[in-house]
Scaffold this motif. Sequence first.
Motif, PDB file in Angstrom:
ATOM      1  N   GLY A 144     103.475  76.712  15.066  1.00 19.34           N
ATOM      2  CA  GLY A 144     102.498  76.625  13.988  1.00 19.34           C
ATOM      3  C   GLY A 144     102.264  75.214  13.459  1.00 19.34           C
ATOM      4  O   GLY A 144     101.230  74.947  12.847  1.00 19.34           O
ATOM      5  N   ARG A 174     103.702  75.009   0.192  1.00 23.43           N
ATOM      6  CA  ARG A 174     102.332  74.741   0.666  1.00 23.43           C
ATOM      7  C   ARG A 174     101.881  75.882   1.577  1.00 23.43           C
ATOM      8  O   ARG A 174     102.589  76.251   2.523  1.00 23.43           O
ATOM      9  CB  ARG A 174     102.377  73.419   1.441  1.00 23.43           C
ATOM     10  N   VAL A 176      99.756  76.963   4.505  1.00 26.18           N
ATOM     11  CA  VAL A 176      99.046  76.322   5.617  1.00 26.18           C
ATOM     12  C   VAL A 176      98.086  77.361   6.201  1.00 26.18           C
ATOM     13  O   VAL A 176      98.520  78.371   6.760  1.00 26.18           O
ATOM     14  CB  VAL A 176     100.034  75.840   6.708  1.00 26.18           C
ATOM     15  N   PRO A 312     116.414  74.994   5.532  1.00 27.19           N
ATOM     16  CA  PRO A 312     117.818  74.935   5.108  1.00 27.19           C
ATOM     17  C   PRO A 312     117.972  74.427   3.675  1.00 27.19           C
ATOM     18  O   PRO A 312     118.967  74.706   3.028  1.00 27.19           O
ATOM     19  CB  PRO A 312     118.459  73.961   6.104  1.00 27.19           C
ATOM     20  N   ALA A 342     120.348  67.901   6.705  1.00 34.79           N
ATOM     21  CA  ALA A 342     119.557  68.128   5.485  1.00 34.79           C
ATOM     22  C   ALA A 342     120.432  68.747   4.390  1.00 34.79           C
ATOM     23  O   ALA A 342     120.370  68.335   3.228  1.00 34.79           O
ATOM     24  CB  ALA A 342     118.367  69.032   5.802  1.00 34.79           C
ATOM     25  N   ALA A 367     122.194  72.693  18.730  1.00 34.10           N
ATOM     26  CA  ALA A 367     121.508  72.148  19.916  1.00 34.10           C
ATOM     27  C   ALA A 367     120.133  71.652  19.526  1.00 34.10           C
ATOM     28  O   ALA A 367     119.705  71.812  18.388  1.00 34.10           O
ATOM     29  CB  ALA A 367     121.379  73.201  21.009  1.00 34.10           C
ATOM     30  N   GLY A 505     114.952  67.879  15.920  1.00 34.39           N
ATOM     31  CA  GLY A 505     115.181  68.908  16.947  1.00 34.39           C
ATOM     32  C   GLY A 505     113.904  69.333  17.643  1.00 34.39           C
ATOM     33  O   GLY A 505     113.915  70.236  18.463  1.00 34.39           O
ATOM     34  N   HIS A 506     112.765  68.701  17.307  1.00 34.05           N
ATOM     35  CA  HIS A 506     111.507  69.031  17.955  1.00 34.05           C
ATOM     36  C   HIS A 506     111.211  67.986  19.023  1.00 34.05           C
ATOM     37  O   HIS A 506     111.246  66.786  18.747  1.00 34.05           O
ATOM     38  CB  HIS A 506     110.336  69.045  16.958  1.00 34.05           C
ATOM     39  N   VAL A 572     104.022  68.277  12.607  1.00 34.73           N
ATOM     40  CA  VAL A 572     105.354  68.289  13.223  1.00 34.73           C
ATOM     41  C   VAL A 572     105.694  66.960  13.900  1.00 34.73           C
ATOM     42  O   VAL A 572     106.865  66.610  14.045  1.00 34.73           O
ATOM     43  CB  VAL A 572     105.473  69.479  14.207  1.00 34.73           C
ATOM     44  N   LYS A 576     104.523  58.709  10.674  1.00 37.28           N
ATOM     45  CA  LYS A 576     104.167  58.166   9.358  1.00 37.28           C
ATOM     46  C   LYS A 576     104.296  56.651   9.309  1.00 37.28           C
ATOM     47  O   LYS A 576     104.056  56.034   8.287  1.00 37.28           O
ATOM     48  CB  LYS A 576     105.055  58.809   8.280  1.00 37.28           C
TER      49      LYS A 576
HETATM   50  N1  COA Z   1     103.354  75.232  10.314  1.00 36.54           N
HETATM   51  C1  COA Z   1     102.740  74.221   9.687  1.00 36.54           C
HETATM   52  N2  COA Z   1     103.343  73.055   9.373  1.00 36.54           N
HETATM   53  C2  COA Z   1     104.625  72.924   9.734  1.00 36.54           C
HETATM   54  C3  COA Z   1     105.337  73.947  10.395  1.00 36.54           C
HETATM   55  C4  COA Z   1     104.642  75.141  10.672  1.00 36.54           C
HETATM   56  N3  COA Z   1     105.244  76.134  11.318  1.00 36.54           N
HETATM   57  N4  COA Z   1     106.602  73.522  10.612  1.00 36.54           N
HETATM   58  C5  COA Z   1     106.690  72.295  10.114  1.00 36.54           C
HETATM   59  N5  COA Z   1     105.508  71.934   9.572  1.00 36.54           N
HETATM   60  C6  COA Z   1     105.198  70.674   8.883  1.00 36.54           C
HETATM   61  C7  COA Z   1     106.098  70.457   7.685  1.00 36.54           C
HETATM   62  O1  COA Z   1     105.562  71.057   6.513  1.00 36.54           O
HETATM   63  C8  COA Z   1     106.125  68.948   7.568  1.00 36.54           C
HETATM   64  O2  COA Z   1     104.918  68.532   6.977  1.00 36.54           O
HETATM   65  P1  COA Z   1     104.838  67.288   5.960  1.00 36.54           P
HETATM   66  O3  COA Z   1     104.769  66.072   6.828  1.00 36.54           O
HETATM   67  O4  COA Z   1     103.587  67.528   5.199  1.00 36.54           O
HETATM   68  O5  COA Z   1     106.053  67.330   5.094  1.00 36.54           O
HETATM   69  C9  COA Z   1     106.082  68.500   9.023  1.00 36.54           C
HETATM   70  O6  COA Z   1     105.506  69.599   9.759  1.00 36.54           O
HETATM   71  C10 COA Z   1     107.441  68.202   9.634  1.00 36.54           C
HETATM   72  O7  COA Z   1     108.220  69.407   9.586  1.00 36.54           O
HETATM   73  P2  COA Z   1     109.816  69.468   9.722  1.00 36.54           P
HETATM   74  O8  COA Z   1     110.224  68.759  10.945  1.00 36.54           O
HETATM   75  O9  COA Z   1     110.250  70.881   9.589  1.00 36.54           O
HETATM   76  O10 COA Z   1     110.307  68.586   8.520  1.00 36.54           O
HETATM   77  P3  COA Z   1     110.565  68.931   7.000  1.00 36.54           P
HETATM   78  O11 COA Z   1     110.663  67.625   6.330  1.00 36.54           O
HETATM   79  O12 COA Z   1     109.595  69.931   6.465  1.00 36.54           O
HETATM   80  O13 COA Z   1     112.012  69.626   7.021  1.00 36.54           O
HETATM   81  C11 COA Z   1     114.211  69.895   8.005  1.00 36.54           C
HETATM   82  C12 COA Z   1     113.132  68.915   7.525  1.00 36.54           C
HETATM   83  C13 COA Z   1     115.385  69.096   8.513  1.00 36.54           C
HETATM   84  C14 COA Z   1     114.633  70.741   6.814  1.00 36.54           C
HETATM   85  C15 COA Z   1     113.619  70.787   9.119  1.00 36.54           C
HETATM   86  O14 COA Z   1     113.091  69.976  10.117  1.00 36.54           O
HETATM   87  C16 COA Z   1     114.628  71.708   9.769  1.00 36.54           C
HETATM   88  O15 COA Z   1     115.085  72.667   9.201  1.00 36.54           O
HETATM   89  N6  COA Z   1     114.967  71.430  11.048  1.00 36.54           N
HETATM   90  C17 COA Z   1     116.031  72.038  11.822  1.00 36.54           C
HETATM   91  C18 COA Z   1     115.839  73.406  12.382  1.00 36.54           C
HETATM   92  C19 COA Z   1     114.837  73.570  13.483  1.00 36.54           C
HETATM   93  O16 COA Z   1     113.879  74.245  13.244  1.00 36.54           O
HETATM   94  N7  COA Z   1     115.005  73.049  14.709  1.00 36.54           N
HETATM   95  C20 COA Z   1     114.131  73.356  15.822  1.00 36.54           C
HETATM   96  C21 COA Z   1     114.828  73.483  17.140  1.00 36.54           C
HETATM   97  S1  COA Z   1     116.346  74.407  17.132  1.00 36.54           S
END
Ligand code: COA
Length: 633
Positions: A144, A174, A176, A312, A342, A367, A505-506, A572, A576
């Motif tokens: 997403g 937020r 989306v 988390p 985090a 992982a 992790g992405h 994602v 920045k």
């Molecule tokens: N739909 C729309 N937007 C999304 C989204 C989704 N499904 N998932 C993430 N985004 C957006 C976030 O809102 C964020 O936007 P922003 O730049 O406006 O803040 C951006 O994409 C980056 O997302 P994310 O990498 O999740 O960062 P975060 O700052 O929101 O959260 C963590 C940081 C560490 C809490 C989060 O990355 C996390 O829990 N990661 C570990 C778990 C995981 O999912 N790993 C994946 C492989 S196992």
Amino acid sequence: MSEQNYLSVYQAAMTDPKAFWGDAAQGIDWSKPWDTVLDDSQAPLYRWFAGAELNTCYNALDRHVEQGRGEQAALIYDSPVTDSKKTYSYSELRDTVARFAGLLRDLGVGKGDRVIVYMPMVAEAVIAMLACARLGAVHSVVFGGFAANELATRIDDAKPAVIVSASCGIEVKRVVQYKPLLDEAVATATHKPAHCVILQRPQAQATMIDGRDVDWQSAQARATPTECVPVAATDPLYILYTSGTTGQPKGIVRDNGGHAVALHWSMKNIYDIDVGDVYWAASDVGWVVGHSYIVYGPLLKGCTTLVYEGKPVGTPDPGAFWRVIQEHQVKVLFTAPTAFRAIKKEDPDGSYLKNYDVSCLKSLFLAGERCDPDTLYWAQDKLGIPVVDHWWQTETGWSIAANCMGIEVLPIKAGSPTCAVPGYNVQILDEQGDEMPSGEMGNISIKLPLPPGCLPTLWGNEARYRQAYLSRYEGYYLTGDAGYKDEDGYLWIMSRIDDVINVAGHRLSTGGMEEVLANHPDVAECAVIGVEDKLKGQLPLGLIVLKAGVERDHADITQELVKLVRAQIGPVAAFKNAVIVKRLPKTRSGKILRGTMAKMADSQPYKTPATIDDPNILTEINTDLKSIGYAKK
Ligand code: COA
Ligand code: AMP
């Protein structure tokens, strides 16, 4: 206590893979037995369980109901962002999936047709995936957080008959809107799906397009349930796109038979999970971890799986994971190290943990990116359970290296995902393809055949599969990671050998970001590198050379570039940071020295390559990086 030991199980899988995996296949119900466990007649392309037939959805749902466990919880949806929870028993989940499969069938979806699933973390995402599996259709889940353009690329590659989506996702607070992104993607793509099934969520109402869009709830109520359609073990179950070196993602194909066998086997042997246990992968169904360990692995085994729509931290606080573990009695948690970084950042002393009883949790698996020892020690110290770093990729679908908790618990070495999992013959090769001595870095490769569950090809592009993975060393699969094996056989995964970076992790392609940046009218050339980040592991950083004569304010241009990547790739990408530079350092043959710049940005030692065109450029870059807070030492 298990009588097994790691070495003997590993040796058994190496010595006679057909007997080993034929035995593991007893854990799956087949509607037709295989002609051969491993068809190697087209080597280096291999097919597991050729001739056999099964249905993955039957194995994940129906058989558990038939075995009398219909009342057991199959899926728990827990959503702190909408303040809602729902539990589906195996019977309920089977019935809901069968009905949704009926809806898809009525829309014309049949065996082999593709269905794109573009959904937030709701139970319906899992229902849609399983419904495809039930029909023998091929799902392709798109995360997403990707923008419309990325979705359009995947629509054109997979050519779906139907797209399943929702009105919105919720990112902490937020909302989306997914539907405008979906509409834009369909408008951009050359291929047009016949229908889009839309789940209307209370947080946003999607505008529907007459004749094309179908409302999930009302259509599901009218649909009649369908039975499972048997498919060949070698038929595709899903396509999952992942980042490669260019902006064109790779469509990783997963088969039905090998996948079911490998994932079922992994639940006990790697995670030490039994039927009825609660298993939680805190990831997203848009990633491979979500496919394998939110959906298929736990359900094939007959466990209870969790779909968590939250983060988390911030939903509502760093105690969120502990609350879920206590409330649903989670036995094993699987997430990315970033999630723990985090939590640790917001609650370094682990004081939130003291409010919960998490004694049900027996191990934590990490992982998706390298686990830094600090995070591992912190988690171990706070939780007092084994913390297992394990290494795998979208391509393999399950772990290549792990501490197999159901076989034998090996000593943990922080920073290493332990040893090769039975079935994987992992070797470290030098440029010539010779094995490196222990302790020396090389290209991590896996001797063919790969075990069941790993990719048999790339969707519609076997040539790219051969070229990207099989051509570097004859008889080996190239993982794309560099590292070494120590004297105890432990693997150490140190870096990528391509332009892939790992952000929270992405997995993301810096090449893909460069393609977007290069489209800006003021940009002459650019490079995107991965720089270290305390929270997300890595972050992308753009180095931009402007066209001659561009005199605009640099801050305005970099802001436009940040917006462009967000709009074209998605939030994602977390792009920045960009800096305008005069020139980029290159070799005499014109290759941009991204690796050297990345080391410089991270203040790591680097060598000036002998092939560099103009060494002075590195000095200029160093100054530019310093001006934005990098290359400090
Ligand atoms: N739909 C729309 N937007 C999304 C989204 C989704 N499904 N998932 C993430 N985004 C957006 C976030 O809102 C964020 O936007 P922003 O730049 O406006 O803040 C951006 O994409 C980056 O997302 P994310 O990498 O999740 O960062 P975060 O700052 O929101 O959260 C963590 C940081 C560490 C809490 C989060 O990355 C996390 O829990 N990661 C570990 C778990 C995981 O999912 N790993 C994946 C492989 S196992
Ligand atoms: P993905 O395909 O998104 O799962 O990303 C796979 C890549 O992430 C691997 O090729 C590695 O570069 C990295 N990776 C995943 N798990 C680990 C790990 N445990 N240790 C080091 N790197 C990892």
